[in-house]
Design an enzyme around this catalytic site. Structure first.
Site: not given
Ligand code: ATP
Ligand code: MG
Length: 570
Positions: A33, A267, A277
């Site tokens: 995102e 994760r 983020k």
């Molecule tokens: P954040 O919690 O950092 O905002 P998010 O999942 O909301 O992470 P996205 O931009 O939606 O952020 O993430 C894109 C992809 O990265 C998703 O498929 C998510 O599952 C993966 N992802 C995010 N954080 C991690 C992490 N710490 N370890 C592994 N995969 C991750």
């Molecule tokens: Mg997300």
């Protein structure tokens, strides 16, 4: 390898799907995102996405999951593309945007309404959550979820729902006045399946679609259908989406689209930092750090500016493996992977962080000689360079002690050390100012010991680094410690937040350091080993006095090898 090897449960699932004919090819996607910069947790995600595609000779899309106009921005899109590329991955022409699918998603919502499986609701947010119910813990601390209640608007006719959705889209209702909800089951034990919202009304300008839309699709509705639109076979995501999977499948079935399959993995969590983020944005907005690319941040841009290499990060990600249960990885292991890579690649130079003047009393004033120094003992092709040696040198303040502690092999009155690549010198005296500070150390040198040569009776226990005072250039050095003092910053006592765990001493600026002349012309991103001190990288910044700035990437000492004997993983 710490967890399972890279041939993990995901590739087993994929191989099985290919074998039993569920899919005839493999196509993955990385769906960030654009509401922040990528962090090392995302590296794990796209490493898996791209490497699964590669392993099964498939493809991997980059898709911006941009359906929350309030938080998203084109600057984040640019940062994400730059960072994925820097990590060495290429999505070629497969760059997609969920916001390009708004019309397609709307048509599928209409399709689901026509099947009688979605309805327009007038409940407010508060009423909706009250009707949905919440999980409560009983006295034995077992969570159970009392059934929810149906909304009074749940049985609207298909025609009425179609009409209301069209009018929602046309902007006839204020923000929050209505939602479109899936008609699933208000008594479902999984709260997410209690008639989840598909569309909400939100008058926000979207960075790509502008004001074309005033209704925006929710994640659980749009994500599976966006996957399906791209023919994604395996939608790989982190574990927190596991409880969303039934919903993922529900929308695919209801919309009768390509049957993408969601698979979750653990994760990445690393000690002494936060990988979300949301929290990173808070650090940026509240100025705990200088920006998303602050060298203390676990963002890709922060790691790059700190001096990390893509190879070191990839090696780390591949070695921690892919598992199905969440775990915490020791940051010392990441630093170990970094050191392994930097040791091979970094040219060696000398720099003095806390300078103390060394005067060689038996060296003729004005005389200069050139000594030969090895650029990288790990890489003979890196060659050698010439170092000027003169009567006055800089040495490190803590390489001299007036009264040496036990096992101190550096300079003290009467003791001899080797000056790296140069001569053996013997300390004869030192100067102090009126405040008692040591201002200079006096030595004599032994001409017989030039460049590593030494008669048998002249072996010394210590070698120290130095710079010729007439030749050294001023540099600023930024030395970092963990951003959070504790291993698990998110573990906080009630009433406190992770911000209370910030390490107040995570940045030390050393503004009066010196380096070899060559450092004056280093380009931003050039990496070095400063002998005996660690690995450093040229920052894009220049100091207030115009000196080049270097970030300390990591020290030379291997704390991981030590930690490894104690525990393999936290
Ligand atoms: P954040 O919690 O950092 O905002 P998010 O999942 O909301 O992470 P996205 O931009 O939606 O952020 O993430 C894109 C992809 O990265 C998703 O498929 C998510 O599952 C993966 N992802 C995010 N954080 C991690 C992490 N710490 N370890 C592994 N995969 C991750
Ligand atoms: Mg997300």
């Amino acid at each position: 390898m710490l967890e399972e090897s890279a041939s993990d449960f995901i590739s087993d699932f994929i191989a099985e799907d290919l074998k039993n004919g569920r899919f005839g090819y493999v196509h993955t996607r990385f769906p960030p995102e654009p509401n922040g910069w990528l962090h090392i947790g995302h590296c794990k995600a796209f490493y898996i996405d791209f490497s699964m595609a590669e392993r099964f000779k498939g493809k991997c899309n980059l898709r911006f999951d941009d359906t929350n106009p309030e938080k998203e921005d084109v600057s984040y899109v640019e940062a994400i593309k730059r960072d994925v590329k820097w990590m060495g991955y290429d999505w070629e022409d497969r760059e997609f945007y969920a916001s390009d699918y708004y019309e397609y998603l709307y048509d599928l919502a209409v399709k689901i309404i026509r099947k009688g499986h979605a309805y327009v609701d007038d409940l407010t947010d508060e009423e909706m959550s009250e009707y949905r119910g919440t999980a409560v813990a009983d006295k034995n601390n077992i969570t159970n979820t009392p059934p929810g209640r149906n909304s009074p608007y749940r049985d609207r006719s298909i025609e009425e729902n179609l009409d209301l959705l069209a009018r929602m889209r046309a902007g006839e209702f204020p923000d929050g006045a209505k939602t479109l909800r899936a008609k699933i089951d208000m008594t479902h034990p999984n709260l997410l399946l209690r008639d989840p919202v598909m569309y909400r009304i939100r008058r926000e300008t979207h960075y790509r679609t502008g004001n074309t839309w005033c209704i925006y699709p929710m994640y659980d509705f749009q994500h599976p259908l966006s996957d399906a639109k791209e023919g994604i076979t395996h939608s790989l995501c982190s574990l927190e989406y596991e409880i969303h999977r039934p919903l993922y499948e529900w929308f695919i079935n209801e919309a009768e689209v390509f049957p993408s399959r969601q698979i979750e993995f653990a994760r990445l969590n690393i000690t002494h930092t936060v990988l979300s983020k949301r929290w990173l944005l808070k650090l940026v907005q509240e100025k705990y750090v200088s920006g998303w690319d602050d060298p203390r941040m676990p963002t890709i841009a922060g790691l790059r500016r700190r001096g990390y290499t893509p190879e070191a990060i990839r090696s780390f990600i591949s070695q921690i493996g892919v598992a199905k249960t969440d775990s915490m990885v020791d940051i010392a292991f990441l630093e170990y992977c970094l050191r392994e890579d930097l040791n091979r690649k970094s040219p060696r130079v000398m720099a003095v962080l806390r300078p103390l003047r060394l005067i060689i009393d038996n060296w003729a004033p004005g005389a200069v000689t050139e000594l030969e120094a090895v650029n990288n003992p790990e890489d003979p092709a890196a060659g050698t360079r010439k170092l000027r040696f003169s009567r006055e040198l800089w040495i490190e303040r803590d390489d001299f002690e007036e009264v040496p502690p036990p096992k101190y092999f550096r300079l003290f009155p009467g003791n001899s050390v080797r000056l790296r690549y140069g001569y053996i010198v013997t300390c004869t005296a030192f100067d102090k100012d009126t405040a008692g500070n040591i201002t200079a150390v006096h030595c004599t040198y032994d001409p017989e010991t030039r460049g590593g040569n030494a008669p048998d009776n002249r072996k010394v226990k210590g070698t120290i680094h130095w710079l010729s005072a007439e030749d050294a250039v001023p540099i600023e050095v930024r030395v970092y410690d963990h951003l959070f003092a504790v291993e698990r910053p998110m573990d906080v006592a009630p009433g406190r937040t992770f911000l209370d765990n910030i390490n107040p001493n995570s940045l030390e600026t050393v503004s009066n350091a010196y380096g070899e002349k060559g450092l004056a012309t280093a380009a931003a991103g050039d990496r070095f080993q400063f002998e005996r001190l660690g690995y450093f990288v040229r920052d894009p910044d220049t100091s207030v006095t115009g000196a080049p700035v270097f970030n300390k990437t990591v020290g030379l000492r291997d704390t991981w090898a030590k930690a490894l004997s104690k525990r393999r993983e936290l």
